[in-house]
Design a protein around this motif. Structure first.
Motif, mmCIF file in Angstrom:
data_model
loop_
_atom_site.group_PDB
_atom_site.id
_atom_site.type_symbol
_atom_site.label_atom_id
_atom_site.label_comp_id
_atom_site.label_asym_id
_atom_site.label_seq_id
_atom_site.Cartn_x
_atom_site.Cartn_y
_atom_site.Cartn_z
ATOM 1 N N ALA A 1 0.818 -1.201 0.000
ATOM 2 C CA ALA A 1 0.000 0.000 0.000
ATOM 3 C C ALA A 1 0.853 1.253 0.000
ATOM 4 C CB ALA A 1 -0.933 -0.007 1.209
ATOM 5 N N LYS A 2 1.980 1.192 0.694
ATOM 6 C CA LYS A 2 2.882 2.341 0.742
ATOM 7 C C LYS A 2 3.472 2.630 -0.628
ATOM 8 C CE LYS A 2 7.092 3.962 3.034
ATOM 9 N NZ LYS A 2 8.124 3.650 4.060
ATOM 10 N N ARG A 3 3.909 1.562 -1.312
ATOM 11 C CA ARG A 3 4.467 1.759 -2.657
ATOM 12 C C ARG A 3 3.426 2.320 -3.613
ATOM 13 N NH1 ARG A 3 6.545 -3.415 -1.658
ATOM 14 N NH2 ARG A 3 5.020 -4.314 -3.105
ATOM 15 N N LEU A 4 2.225 1.791 -3.565
ATOM 16 C CA LEU A 4 1.172 2.273 -4.457
ATOM 17 C C LEU A 4 0.762 3.705 -4.117
ATOM 18 C CD1 LEU A 4 -1.029 -0.937 -4.643
ATOM 19 C CD2 LEU A 4 0.505 -0.044 -6.395
ATOM 20 N N ALA A 5 0.795 4.027 -2.823
ATOM 21 C CA ALA A 5 0.466 5.390 -2.421
ATOM 22 C C ALA A 5 1.490 6.373 -2.953
ATOM 23 C CB ALA A 5 0.375 5.482 -0.906
ATOM 24 N N LEU A 6 2.773 5.983 -2.905
ATOM 25 C CA LEU A 6 3.812 6.859 -3.435
ATOM 26 C C LEU A 6 3.670 7.030 -4.938
ATOM 27 C CD1 LEU A 6 6.890 5.616 -1.366
ATOM 28 C CD2 LEU A 6 5.612 7.743 -1.080
ATOM 29 N N LEU B 1 -0.359 6.789 3.958
ATOM 30 C CA LEU B 1 0.289 5.692 4.679
ATOM 31 C C LEU B 1 -0.430 5.423 5.991
ATOM 32 C CD1 LEU B 1 4.009 6.667 4.145
ATOM 33 C CD2 LEU B 1 2.532 5.212 2.760
ATOM 34 N N PRO B 2 -0.555 4.146 6.367
ATOM 35 C CA PRO B 2 -1.154 3.800 7.653
ATOM 36 C C PRO B 2 -0.296 4.285 8.799
ATOM 37 C CG PRO B 2 -1.029 1.910 6.187
ATOM 38 C CD PRO B 2 -0.208 3.002 5.576
#
Length: 606
Positions: free
Chosen positions: A224-229, A246-247
């Motif tokens: 999720a972090k990679r996709l958010a970036l 990010l959570p």
């Protein structure tokens, strides 16, 4: 692999395969016992005389202390291993333990100093083996219920087989025909121990275990972090509110949130876990997260807020995650437990600690020290029967390792030919395998008095040690005492957890076992060096091991005899206070009747 008969239950953590991959777990546990106990029990046979030649001014007491510290630390670190296993899972703890033990043995190959061996082999190696030992038992307990007795019996037979094989193999490595010496032998054992990393890797955690949920949740957070970036590039660079994808939950909170990988401040909506059924294992898995799974939240739009609320509601309905099982180290058949037969769902609720328990009872989440203290409940010693059982275990452990560590030396004193001196410990190993299986099967029979079977096993094991110093130069006499000792001592080990449950109940097994392991560790640390010291003092006599074996064999025999007093103690206790229905449901035996395996339950409730 398909399941061999999955246990169905209303509690998700109770869905165990009872077969399938569980048999691979049994193989891994078998090999770990083979390596760990094979090395531990054969050290005196293999290294005593080579070390005495290497250190001419050092006596048996100093040298034997090395392999007294090793099993003592292994046993004493049991409660520590329990806490780590409950937190990180069997796989990780086994891998770390194998690496640590291997490092300890490998270090000992670079400095030939007996006192350095206390640290490298005894402390470091013992701690590593302690971290291996408990998961090797617990992993089987997690995978089996209906067939647990069979699975446990197969797994622990690796101990006897390792004791049979290692003296033969290692004797040839350090002596004829290879002449590598005991220093290189220690390095080779380090290499063998590290193989346990492979068997640890085979301990695939069940999907409902906390360690597995934590792993999957962390993986999804990273994705999720990679996709958010990546999504950040498509949003306005000036709007920081929209880029907070990010959570915020900390890693240690993940398993306690039922898989919720989003914090309250998160602005990325990620689908929660979904329940899938693969026919037997009922695996719970997180769905794949792709770009379409993430919704960028506009602060001015109220629709995404509803999505978050829906997501939180979905998460709250997910199945609970298993943190620990109180019965994981029980080696007998669970059909010995009344509640398991009467109401499996209720049994699972009382045995399994889940995230639901942590959320409802915040005090369950405690520091490492608090968790460790919970695994060692000394208040159980207030019970007279359990205190007597603890004393018996102390006496047994004083002499238990003596035949393993000095069988070769005893054969040498009796002038047995050199080629046959390893045969007694090999006899102990093979007889140990049969003893665990045969006595284990008898212990599960309803018509057998388990306590008396346990006591008789100790008495015969002690009597065989008493006979040992009277053996002559014929190897057959040594094999005879060794076979009797191996068979009945193996049965004693297999019945220990069963007798503990009979005394305190399966719900207190883990805490009671922690006390027993500590007591055994202290006794093992004392027994072997004392025998070594006595043997050195009696050098030159006709039978140097006569008094050491008579004394410590007597301890084992007495440890069995005193346990015949347990029924009287229990009946006296029951005259003052009848056992509760809960205690009877948890497997505590009533001694108010002659047949202690078929107690008449009172209707008294807690």
């Amino acid at each position: 692999m398909t399941s061999g008969g999955t246990t169905n239950s209303a509690i998700p953590g109770a869905r165990v395969p009872d077969g399938g991959w569980g048999w691979i777990i049994v193989l891994a546990s078998f090999m770990i016992h083979f390596i760990m106990d094979g090395i531990t029990y054969s050290m005196g046979d293999i290294f005593l005389h080579p070390m005495m030649k290497k250190f001419p001014g050092v006596g048996r007491v100093s040298i034997s202390t090395t392999w007294a510290i090793l099993p003592a630390v292994t046993l004493g670190s049991g409660p520590i291993a329990t806490v780590f296993t409950n937190t990180y899972g069997c796989r990780k703890v086994t891998i770390v333990g194998a690496i640590l033990a291997s490092i300890g043995f490998f270090m000992s190959g670079f400095w030939a100093n007996i006192y350095f061996y206390y640290l490298s082999i005894g402390v470091i190696g013992g701690l590593g083996l302690g971290l291996i030992y408990l998961p090797a038992i617990v992993s089987v307990g997690y995978y089996f219920e209906q067939k647990r007795s069979l699975a446990m019996g197969i797994a622990v037979c690796g101990s006897g087989l390792g004791t049979l094989v290692f003296p033969v193999v290692m004797e040839r490595i350090i002596g004829k025909p290879w002449f590598l010496g005991f220093v290189n032998g220690l390095k080779i054992e380090a290499a063998i121990i590290v193989i346990c990393v492979i068997f640890g890797a085979l301990m695939v955690p069940l999907p409902q275990e906390s360690s597995e949920i934590r792993r999957r949740a962390l993986k999804e957070r990273a994705k999720a972090k990679r996709l958010a970036l990546q999504s950040k590039e498509t949003t306005s660079p000036n709007d920081e509110q929209r880029n907070q994808l990010l959570p915020t939950n900390r890693e240690r909170d993940i398993p306690l949130q039922k898989g919720n990988i989003l914090g309250r401040e998160s602005t990325a909506v990620v689908p929660g876990e979904q329940q899938h059924s693969d026919g037997d294992n009922h695996r719970t898995s997180l769905p794949r997260i792709d770009e379409t799974s993430i919704k960028i939240i506009d602060p001015t739009d109220k629709t995404p807020k509803k999505s978050i609320e829906q997501f939180e509601e979905e998460i709250s309905s997910e199945p609970s995650v298993v943190i620990s099982r109180k019965d994981a180290v029980y080696q007998g058949s669970l059909h010995n437990i009344a509640l398991f037969n009467d109401d499996k769902d209720e049994y699972h609720r009382q045995m399994i600690t889940t995230t639901d328990d942590v959320l409802l009872k915040p005090e369950v989440k405690a520091s490492f020290v608090a968790q460790l203290a919970k695994e060692i409940d000394f208040s159980l010693l207030k019970d007279g029967a359990f205190a007597l059982f603890a004393i018996s275990n102390f006496l047994t452990s004083l002499g238990f390792n003596v035949p393993y560590n000095f069988a070769n030396d005893l054969a040498k004193d009796a002038k047995v030919i050199d080629a046959h001196r390893s045969w007694p410990i090999m006899a102990i190993g093979i007889a140990n395998c049969f003893g665990r299986v045969v006595i284990g099967i008898l212990g599960d029979r309803k018509w057998i008095n388990r306590l008396y079977l346990y006591n008789i096993a100790l008495v015969i094991a002690g009597a065989s040690v008493l006979f040992a110093p009277f053996c002559n130069d014929h190897i057959g006499t040594h094999i005879a005492y060794a076979a009797f000792f191996g068979f009945f001592s193996g049965g004693y080990v297999g019945l220990t957890s069963i007798i503990v449950v009979d005394l305190v109940g399966v719900d207190k097994l883990s805490s009671a076992f922690g006390v027993i392991l500590l007591i055994q560790g202290v006794a093992v640390a004392l027994g072997t060096p004392i025998v070594g010291e006595m043997r050195d003092k009696l050098e030159g006599t006709a039978r140097p091991y006569l008094w050491p074996y008579l004394i410590f064999g007597g301890f084992i025999l007495i440890s069995g005899v005193i346990l015949f007093g347990i029924p009287a103690l229990q009946r006296r206790k029951e005259r003052q206070q009848q056992p509760t229905q809960h205690q009877l449901d948890m497997g505590v035996l009533s001694y108010s009747k002659e047949n202690i395996n078929a107690p008449e339950r009172p209707q008294q409730q807690l």
